[in-house]
Design a protein around this motif. Structure first.
Motif, PDB file in Angstrom:
ATOM      1  N   ASP A 105       0.815  -1.209   0.000  1.00  0.00           N
ATOM      2  CA  ASP A 105       0.000   0.000   0.000  1.00  0.00           C
ATOM      3  C   ASP A 105       0.851   1.262   0.000  1.00  0.00           C
ATOM      4  OD1 ASP A 105       0.893  -0.731   2.560  1.00  0.00           O
ATOM      5  OD2 ASP A 105      -0.650   0.478   3.536  1.00  0.00           O
ATOM      6  N   LEU A 106       2.120   1.134   0.385  1.00  0.00           N
ATOM      7  CA  LEU A 106       3.014   2.288   0.451  1.00  0.00           C
ATOM      8  C   LEU A 106       3.911   2.416  -0.769  1.00  0.00           C
ATOM      9  CD1 LEU A 106       4.113   2.032   4.202  1.00  0.00           C
ATOM     10  CD2 LEU A 106       2.135   3.189   3.219  1.00  0.00           C
ATOM     11  N   CYS A 107       4.033   1.338  -1.543  1.00  0.00           N
ATOM     12  CA  CYS A 107       4.862   1.365  -2.760  1.00  0.00           C
ATOM     13  C   CYS A 107       4.159   0.563  -3.842  1.00  0.00           C
ATOM     14  CB  CYS A 107       6.249   0.785  -2.472  1.00  0.00           C
ATOM     15  SG  CYS A 107       7.331   0.734  -3.931  1.00  0.00           S
ATOM     16  N   PRO A 108       3.310   1.214  -4.639  1.00  0.00           N
ATOM     17  CA  PRO A 108       2.573   0.476  -5.670  1.00  0.00           C
ATOM     18  C   PRO A 108       3.439   0.020  -6.844  1.00  0.00           C
ATOM     19  CG  PRO A 108       2.049   2.816  -5.764  1.00  0.00           C
ATOM     20  CD  PRO A 108       2.878   2.619  -4.543  1.00  0.00           C
ATOM     21  N   LEU A 226      22.776   0.478  -9.640  1.00  0.00           N
ATOM     22  CA  LEU A 226      21.359   0.107  -9.693  1.00  0.00           C
ATOM     23  C   LEU A 226      20.560   1.404  -9.645  1.00  0.00           C
ATOM     24  CD1 LEU A 226      19.449  -2.742  -7.957  1.00  0.00           C
ATOM     25  CD2 LEU A 226      18.586  -0.406  -7.754  1.00  0.00           C
ATOM     26  N   LEU A 227      19.770   1.652 -10.677  1.00  0.00           N
ATOM     27  CA  LEU A 227      19.014   2.893 -10.810  1.00  0.00           C
ATOM     28  C   LEU A 227      17.566   2.662 -10.392  1.00  0.00           C
ATOM     29  CD1 LEU A 227      19.006   5.866 -11.776  1.00  0.00           C
ATOM     30  CD2 LEU A 227      18.407   5.008 -14.059  1.00  0.00           C
ATOM     31  N   GLU A 228      17.158   3.296  -9.297  1.00  0.00           N
ATOM     32  CA  GLU A 228      15.793   3.166  -8.762  1.00  0.00           C
ATOM     33  C   GLU A 228      14.878   4.225  -9.351  1.00  0.00           C
ATOM     34  OE1 GLU A 228      14.908   3.218  -4.296  1.00  0.00           O
ATOM     35  OE2 GLU A 228      14.261   5.224  -4.943  1.00  0.00           O
ATOM     36  N   SER A 229      13.668   3.784  -9.733  1.00  0.00           N
ATOM     37  CA  SER A 229      12.603   4.706 -10.111  1.00  0.00           C
ATOM     38  C   SER A 229      11.308   4.083  -9.627  1.00  0.00           C
ATOM     39  CB  SER A 229      12.559   4.926 -11.625  1.00  0.00           C
ATOM     40  OG  SER A 229      11.618   5.928 -11.958  1.00  0.00           O
ATOM     41  N   ALA A 230      10.578   4.781  -8.765  1.00  0.00           N
ATOM     42  CA  ALA A 230       9.455   4.141  -8.084  1.00  0.00           C
ATOM     43  C   ALA A 230       8.356   5.140  -7.775  1.00  0.00           C
ATOM     44  CB  ALA A 230       9.944   3.476  -6.793  1.00  0.00           C
ATOM     45  N   ARG A 231       7.260   4.600  -7.248  1.00  0.00           N
ATOM     46  CA  ARG A 231       6.167   5.415  -6.722  1.00  0.00           C
ATOM     47  C   ARG A 231       5.993   5.090  -5.249  1.00  0.00           C
ATOM     48  NH1 ARG A 231       0.703   4.656  -9.186  1.00  0.00           N
ATOM     49  NH2 ARG A 231       0.254   6.429  -7.822  1.00  0.00           N
ATOM     50  N   PHE A 232       5.842   6.129  -4.428  1.00  0.00           N
ATOM     51  CA  PHE A 232       5.633   5.941  -3.002  1.00  0.00           C
ATOM     52  C   PHE A 232       4.395   6.716  -2.569  1.00  0.00           C
ATOM     53  CE2 PHE A 232      10.355   5.625  -3.466  1.00  0.00           C
ATOM     54  CZ  PHE A 232      10.442   4.256  -3.220  1.00  0.00           C
ATOM     55  N   GLU A 233       3.690   6.177  -1.581  1.00  0.00           N
ATOM     56  CA  GLU A 233       2.447   6.778  -1.110  1.00  0.00           C
ATOM     57  C   GLU A 233       2.710   8.146  -0.486  1.00  0.00           C
ATOM     58  OE1 GLU A 233      -0.944   7.806   1.129  1.00  0.00           O
ATOM     59  OE2 GLU A 233       0.873   7.155   2.153  1.00  0.00           O
ATOM     60  N   GLN A 234       1.919   9.144  -0.883  1.00  0.00           N
ATOM     61  CA  GLN A 234       2.164  10.543  -0.507  1.00  0.00           C
ATOM     62  C   GLN A 234       2.202  10.754   1.000  1.00  0.00           C
ATOM     63  OE1 GLN A 234      -0.901  11.807  -3.920  1.00  0.00           O
ATOM     64  NE2 GLN A 234      -0.324  13.507  -2.623  1.00  0.00           N
ATOM     65  N   SER A 248      13.909  16.649   1.473  1.00  0.00           N
ATOM     66  CA  SER A 248      14.736  16.593   0.261  1.00  0.00           C
ATOM     67  C   SER A 248      13.880  16.988  -0.929  1.00  0.00           C
ATOM     68  CB  SER A 248      15.290  15.177   0.060  1.00  0.00           C
ATOM     69  OG  SER A 248      14.233  14.255  -0.171  1.00  0.00           O
ATOM     70  N   ASP A 249      14.529  17.218  -2.073  1.00  0.00           N
ATOM     71  CA  ASP A 249      13.781  17.518  -3.293  1.00  0.00           C
ATOM     72  C   ASP A 249      12.881  16.352  -3.672  1.00  0.00           C
ATOM     73  OD1 ASP A 249      14.776  20.129  -3.810  1.00  0.00           O
ATOM     74  OD2 ASP A 249      16.654  19.265  -4.535  1.00  0.00           O
ATOM     75  N   SER A 250      13.317  15.133  -3.348  1.00  0.00           N
ATOM     76  CA  SER A 250      12.504  13.951  -3.645  1.00  0.00           C
ATOM     77  C   SER A 250      11.253  13.924  -2.775  1.00  0.00           C
ATOM     78  CB  SER A 250      13.322  12.677  -3.419  1.00  0.00           C
ATOM     79  OG  SER A 250      14.386  12.587  -4.337  1.00  0.00           O
ATOM     80  N   SER A 251      11.415  14.073  -1.455  1.00  0.00           N
ATOM     81  CA  SER A 251      10.250  14.025  -0.563  1.00  0.00           C
ATOM     82  C   SER A 251       9.273  15.154  -0.881  1.00  0.00           C
ATOM     83  CB  SER A 251      10.698  14.094   0.897  1.00  0.00           C
ATOM     84  OG  SER A 251      11.273  15.356   1.205  1.00  0.00           O
ATOM     85  N   TYR A 252       9.802  16.311  -1.277  1.00  0.00           N
ATOM     86  CA  TYR A 252       8.948  17.452  -1.605  1.00  0.00           C
ATOM     87  C   TYR A 252       7.980  17.091  -2.728  1.00  0.00           C
ATOM     88  CZ  TYR A 252       7.657  22.296  -2.679  1.00  0.00           C
ATOM     89  OH  TYR A 252       6.958  23.465  -2.881  1.00  0.00           O
ATOM     90  N   ARG A 253       8.443  16.308  -3.691  1.00  0.00           N
ATOM     91  CA  ARG A 253       7.594  15.932  -4.821  1.00  0.00           C
ATOM     92  C   ARG A 253       6.708  14.738  -4.506  1.00  0.00           C
ATOM     93  NH1 ARG A 253      11.637  18.825  -6.312  1.00  0.00           N
ATOM     94  NH2 ARG A 253      11.625  20.047  -8.249  1.00  0.00           N
ATOM     95  N   PHE A 254       7.274  13.719  -3.866  1.00  0.00           N
ATOM     96  CA  PHE A 254       6.478  12.540  -3.560  1.00  0.00           C
ATOM     97  C   PHE A 254       5.284  12.878  -2.678  1.00  0.00           C
ATOM     98  CE2 PHE A 254      10.142   9.599  -4.599  1.00  0.00           C
ATOM     99  CZ  PHE A 254       9.459   8.914  -5.595  1.00  0.00           C
ATOM    100  N   GLU A 255       5.476  13.738  -1.675  1.00  0.00           N
ATOM    101  CA  GLU A 255       4.387  14.013  -0.743  1.00  0.00           C
ATOM    102  C   GLU A 255       3.300  14.879  -1.369  1.00  0.00           C
ATOM    103  OE1 GLU A 255       6.038  17.738   1.912  1.00  0.00           O
ATOM    104  OE2 GLU A 255       6.779  15.749   2.380  1.00  0.00           O
ATOM    105  N   ARG A 256       3.563  15.474  -2.507  1.00  0.00           N
ATOM    106  CA  ARG A 256       2.551  16.269  -3.213  1.00  0.00           C
ATOM    107  C   ARG A 256       1.901  15.493  -4.354  1.00  0.00           C
ATOM    108  NH1 ARG A 256       5.768  19.387  -0.594  1.00  0.00           N
ATOM    109  NH2 ARG A 256       5.153  21.495   0.056  1.00  0.00           N
ATOM    110  N   GLY A 257       2.509  14.394  -4.750  1.00  0.00           N
ATOM    111  CA  GLY A 257       1.946  13.574  -5.819  1.00  0.00           C
ATOM    112  C   GLY A 257       2.632  13.821  -7.144  1.00  0.00           C
ATOM    113  N   ILE A 258       2.960  12.741  -7.843  1.00  0.00           N
ATOM    114  CA  ILE A 258       3.603  12.855  -9.147  1.00  0.00           C
ATOM    115  C   ILE A 258       2.849  12.001 -10.166  1.00  0.00           C
ATOM    116  CG2 ILE A 258       5.899  13.377  -8.217  1.00  0.00           C
ATOM    117  CD1 ILE A 258       6.626  10.468  -8.606  1.00  0.00           C
ATOM    118  N   ASP A 259       3.129  12.238 -11.416  1.00  0.00           N
ATOM    119  CA  ASP A 259       2.525  11.491 -12.519  1.00  0.00           C
ATOM    120  C   ASP A 259       2.777   9.995 -12.303  1.00  0.00           C
ATOM    121  OD1 ASP A 259       1.834  10.289 -14.902  1.00  0.00           O
ATOM    122  OD2 ASP A 259       2.833  11.766 -16.174  1.00  0.00           O
TER     123      ASP A 259
END
Length: 680
Positions: A105-108, A226-234, A248-259
């Motif tokens: 539920d946290l990483c689709p 190893l290059l990670e690219s994922a989706r995490f629950e906001q 971080s710049d990553s958390s700033y985007r993940f917590e707001r929602g990305i494509d």
């Protein structure tokens, strides 16, 4: 979001001067805070710091801003061309990715690409200049590429030193209690099971969506990435970031929602650039766990609705051109336009959202401005008037209205939810991880009472009107129950009952309140009662009242005894009489007599009142309870009830003898029914 004009020009043309670009973006809802001169790839350029609202996460990237700017100016927009050369070696034979059952539920979706034989070193001048022009520090060519793609496309990425991963595999799971990780910033963080980590076979190597770990960071000696690219629950990323004090710049985007469809594209783009700046061999395919699930939203836009909302006409051709430029793929069918919401526009869900987009791009300066504005004034709806009366009566009685949040910890709301009623509802989003929709308002009011106590107001009298929710039976076949309730917290049962009686009298004078003893777990035994309404011979249970139990009083750290009432509000409001019936003032005086009778402790006032009413005392208008006394002169197991009998004849003045006769009848009735004796 920092952008440079030179970098912006890679995706849209033409690009105007800095101030003109800033004005264009500001007029469309993307104000530019500052403009600075910086070094660019091909010489000096201008850097713009764009303020992006939380709902426009698509503009937290150069490509997103370029798409927006092209739509605003009619420029030509083009996304970066992505083409990768993969080797014949499949990635599936080298590594694997697993998402734990408790983490799905946290990483689709999670993907990993492997690039071997890379040469880590300083970034080439063009890449170093690009990342430094937006305020980042150049680290090395691999890390700079992940940052470059983050700002280019808006998808956070992370690069691991593959050879340092135990068993050369990725496990996405919840952290264990007390588990620790040293992040790239050099600090040690202690984790808990509510937080998601990216681990190898043994321990965490990154805090999901927030920051990577020190042990597997890419350094000069790294040869395989190893290059990670994922989706995490906001919400999880947000709570983890706040709990650890780590942004971080990553958390700033993940917590707001990305494509949701962006992960694979960004992964391929980063792999392309790594091969360009560090060489190496990209293994075929990607190790993947989970699935990409993009929402498919189709919206029908009525062309006539645009003018109704905006107050002026926008030609249909112009509206379609705007929607096309924004990526909504409009198809006109007569007087409606069918649109498909692109995956990057998480903020668009309804027809009104499309109208807002058209107005924004067309230009708010076209909105007509009038010297006068007219508003249709409608009378207050009946249910609104009734709610207002309830509030006014309680405020007049000395109670203060509280407004609290809908979410409560599960344990607190279930303490006021009998099992036979159902169970609390855990929503998909909202509140903290352990929160549920409240099934009772009492926990919230008790917390407010404690807050007032800590501020020096130990006897605060409070009320709240709010929705409550619970689930009875199987959620698949039974809809959840939603009930609007009135909850009151005060200093005695008599005060609470009096307040509710005042409400009922104001709503409908014919309403009678029936209070009978009952046993409920959250009240002190023997100090609680059920509440029912009676109207025209029909009775309906609506709630309960009582003294909060010692255990709950201790739980909420309340020093004084607390009494609470909670009733369902719809049965009260449904019988609201908006027009009061008036009677002429009586022409002749009334007569009152006070009686104090001694009865057994088990005798209830409701039974006494019922017996006297059944006796049909002549000229008796009403029977009122005054007080109860226990103590000296009454006797063990006894109590003294004091009541008032009110008499009146509308046609004449009553004689004292007539009233005395009825009082004697009342005393005899009570003596016969309850062995009552007159207390002198």
């Amino acid at each position: 979001m920092k952008i440079t004009l030179e970098w912006l020009h890679d995706y849209v043309s033409p690009v105007a001067e800095a101030q003109a670009v800033a004005d264009t973006l500001m007029n469309a809802g993307l104000p530019v805070e500052t403009i600075e001169a910086v070094a660019g790839r091909n010489g000096p350029t201008q850097m713009l710091d764009v303020e992006v609202t939380s709902n426009r996460t698509d503009c937290l990237s150069l490509v997103g801003v370029a798409r927006e700017y092209a739509a605003l100016t009619g420029g030509k927009f083009a996304e970066p061309a992505i083409q990768v050369n993969e080797s014949a070696t499949p990635v599936s034979g080298v590594t694997s990715v697993q998402i734990g059952p408790d983490a799905r539920d946290l990483c689709p979706f999670y993907s990993a690409r492997i690039i071997r034989n890379v040469k880590v070193g300083p970034s080439p001048a063009w890449l170093r200049t690009r990342v430094e022009s937006i305020g980042l520090r150049s680290i090395n060519n691999i890390v700079d590429v992940t940052n470059y793609v983050l700002f280019e496309l808006g998808q956070p990425l992370h690069a691991f030193d593959f050879d340092k991963l135990t068993e050369k595999r990725i496990v996405v799971r919840r952290a264990t209690a007390g588990e620790k990780i040293v992040a790239i910033d050099g600090r040690t963080y202690e984790l808990n099971p509510s937080q998601l980590v990216i681990a190898d076979a043994i321990k965490p190597q990154a805090i999901a969506g927030v920051m990577g770990g020190k042990d597997t960071e890419v350094i000069e000696a790294t040869t395989t990435v190893l290059l990670e690219s994922a989706r995490f629950e906001q919400l999880n990323v947000r709570t983890t970031s706040r709990a650890l004090g780590l942004k971080s710049d990553s958390s700033y985007r993940f917590e707001r929602g990305i494509d949701p469809t962006l992960a694979d594209k960004a992964s391929r783009r980063a792999a392309q650039l790594i091969l360009d700046v560090a060489g190496g061999e990209l293994l075929s395919g990607a190790a993947v766990a989970g699935a990409v699930s993009a929402r498919a939203i189709a919206i029908t836009l009525r062309l006539a609705r645009i003018e109704q909302i905006l107050g002026y006409t926008i030609p249909p051709e112009r509206a379609l051109a705007i929607l096309t430029a924004l990526g909504f793929s409009p198809v006109r069918a007569g007087e409606v336009v069918n649109c498909t919401v692109p995956s990057h526009r998480l903020d668009v869900e309804r027809e009104i959202d499309l109208i807002e987009e058209i107005a924004r791009v067309h230009g708010y300066q076209h909105l007509p401005v009038h010297d006068r504005v007219s508003h249709t004034v409608r009378p207050q709806a009946i249910h609104e008037k009734a709610n207002t009366i309830v509030r006014d009566v309680l405020v007049a009685a000395g109670y203060n209205e509280a407004i609290t949040v809908t979410f409560q910890p599960r344990a607190e709301t279930e303490a006021f939810l009998p099992k036979e009623m159902g169970e609390a509802i855990k929503p998909a989003h909202g509140g903290w991880a352990g929160d549920v929709l409240r099934a009772s308002v009492m926990p919230s009011l008790l917390q407010v009472r404690r807050t007032n106590q800590n501020a020096g107001i130990a006897d605060a009298c409070l009320f709240e009107i709010a929705e409550t929710y619970w689930q009875k039976g199987d959620a698949k076949t039974n809809p959840p129950t939603q009930m609007r309730v009135l909850a009151i917290v005060g200093n005695s049962i008599h005060e609470l009952r009096g307040a509710l009686e005042a409400v009922c009298e104001r709503i409908n004078p014919r309403l009678k309140l029936i209070v009978e003893p009952c046993k409920l777990s959250w009240y002190v035994p023997g100090a609680s009662a059920s509440i029912a309404l009676e109207l025209d011979g029909k009775r309906a249970f609506i709630g309960c009242v009582g003294q909060i139990s010692a255990a709950l009083q201790k739980h909420y750290d309340l020093r004084e005894k607390v009494y609470a009432l909670e009733v369902e509000l719809p049965p009260v409001l449904e019988v609201f009489e908006p027009v009061r019936r008036a009677s002429p003032l009586p022409k002749f005086p009334g007569v009152t007599r006070d009686l104090s009778v001694v009865v057994d402790e088990s005798v209830r006032w409701a039974d006494v009142q019922a017996k006297l009413s059944a006796a049909q005392l002549a000229f008796c208008e009403k029977i009122d309870f005054v007080t109860t006394f226990r103590g000296k002169g009454v006797g063990d197991g006894k109590k003294s009830l004091t009541l008032t009998l009110s008499f009146r004849d509308p046609a004449r003045t009553l004689k004292s003898e007539e009233v005395d006769t009825q009082v004697k009848t009342a005393v005899d009735t009570l003596a016969s029914a309850f062995a009552a004796t007159l207390r002198v």
